[in-house]
Design an enzyme around this catalytic site. Sequence first.
Site, short mmCIF file in Angstrom:
data_model
loop_
_atom_site.label_atom_id
_atom_site.label_comp_id
_atom_site.label_asym_id
_atom_site.label_seq_id
_atom_site.Cartn_x
_atom_site.Cartn_y
_atom_site.Cartn_z
CB SER A 1 -0.96 -0.03 1.19
OG SER A 1 -1.88 1.04 1.12
CG ASP B 1 -3.19 4.05 -1.42
OD1 ASP B 1 -3.96 3.87 -2.37
OD2 ASP B 1 -3.16 3.29 -0.43
CG ASP C 1 -2.83 -0.51 -2.52
OD1 ASP C 1 -2.86 0.65 -2.08
OD2 ASP C 1 -3.38 -1.47 -1.93
CG ASP D 1 -6.16 0.41 -0.80
OD1 ASP D 1 -5.41 1.41 -0.79
OD2 ASP D 1 -6.13 -0.47 0.07
#
Length: 558
Positions: A151, A298, A300, A302
């Site tokens: 992340s 961010d 990734d 999500d």
Amino acid sequence: MTGTGGGQGGGDLLAEARGWLAQDPDPDTRAELSELIDRGDLAALEDRFRTKLEFGTAGLRGELGAGPNRMNRVTVMRAAAGLAAVLGPGRHVVIGYDARYKSDVFARDTAAVLTGAGLHASLLPHPLPTPVLAFAVRHLGADAGVTVTASHNPPRDNGYKVYWGDGSQIVPPVDAEISAAIDAVGPVDRLPLHAPGTLTELGEEVVAAYLAAVTSLPLGEARDLRVAYTPLHGVGAATLDAAFRAAGFEPPVAVVEQRDPDPRFPTVSFPNPEEPGAMDLAVALAAKLRADLVLANDPDADRCAVGVPLPDGTCRMLTGDEVGGLLAEHVITHTTGDRMVATTIVSSTLLGKIAQAHGVRYGETLTGFKWIIRAGPGLVFGYEEAIGYSIGADAGAGADARLPVRDKDGIGAALTVAAIAATAKRTGRTLLDLLDDQARRYGLHATSQLSFRVADLSLITAAMSRLRATPPTTLGGRAVTRADDLARGDGGLPTTDGLRYHLAGDARVVIRPSGTEPKLKCYLEVVIPAPDDVPTARTNATATLDTLKTDLTTLLAL
């Protein structure tokens, strides 16, 4: 997550390191470990071997390197073998990954172990946002999913997150079952790998299905909007661009220096849109473009950060709670039937008031989307203050049909925020005007955070122990009217390591250790009932939050 363990003698430590080296298939970590063994660097070996990354509800996350206290191919193969043991042969697992160092290698290692254990694995076609993986689990009718991502962690980290067949992150007792199965795995060089015919290399059709789902969200009709955007060197740009095009928006203009995936994250100290300086290039681009909106994902993708450019070339970044309130009211007014909205104990209390005003059910959970998504039937919107949102719609029978992604979805959130902003623009307004409207309707709910990053986790443990032993009686000049110890189950929720202080004058502070980073986090809220003069109320609320931060900094001594 890092566990704890006792020290070892030099001979035992070297023997364990040599045993690890014998099974390690990665030339990079083999070279690293061989050098440490040859040098007899017991301190470095102790750091890598005295403890291990523990598998929990956040999966695995840690620094790349050799040994059980690092993310590496051995750690990942053991995790995959543990998952395979819990699921059993014949089950289907979808695997995704981001663009961090080793993510693609870890994903293919996972596929090799799973198929070798008699499971069917489907591998996403290239680095993609985490919400695509979460969507794909249910879309493909899989029994579980794995995504390799850290992340918004620093560049040298990577991680391993597991989803169950309902498309949501695992929760107890599944995490404990997988952890126990991992502990029972022997040397990974003895694992059977790559059973023929049991790996499916997925194509773009799964991405197309995800895009069809998120563009079916309640987006209204307005499309006139200019957006400046950054994926922060992550994997969000291509999918976000495709989503905007499919929905009929002009694609966002991306920050060139941050548009392409780059595991070095060279332009930011931390690849997190909430960190100071991370949004500077996007804000500068917005001023140059005269953009209506600033968006960021961010790495990734999500999570989604939102900003409103101001005439002076600066930008007002919205808090996760502010975006959550706007999205919640938009979703509620564009859906029908029996519905629930949910957030966490550290998020603003505003969502409960919005739900009450609109006659929909409200749920409050522990931190983490794995809990939000399980708040109850009919969930049509969930959010956490850490800029994570799951957007729903009317989608036929069944509560699950309301949410295309049963996890944070930074792409769907960005698209829906753009729709709200475009609708407001039609009447010469911005998201800031909509926030003022909500403040007049429900009261001004001003929130902020204070985080302390530490090198030694024992400092956080000691700080929490001090607070429990000697609770504060005042904070920010306000009396503490009630203190909840969430570890005792105060407040009627499952136990968690956290403290919540209710203050005189409708204010609140929650203190808890981060579940994914070496941080102690404080969540602050001040509520001013339905002010006529919203700007003055905001100024006063900000002053109160600043005073609370000063007191907490002194109190915690970190």
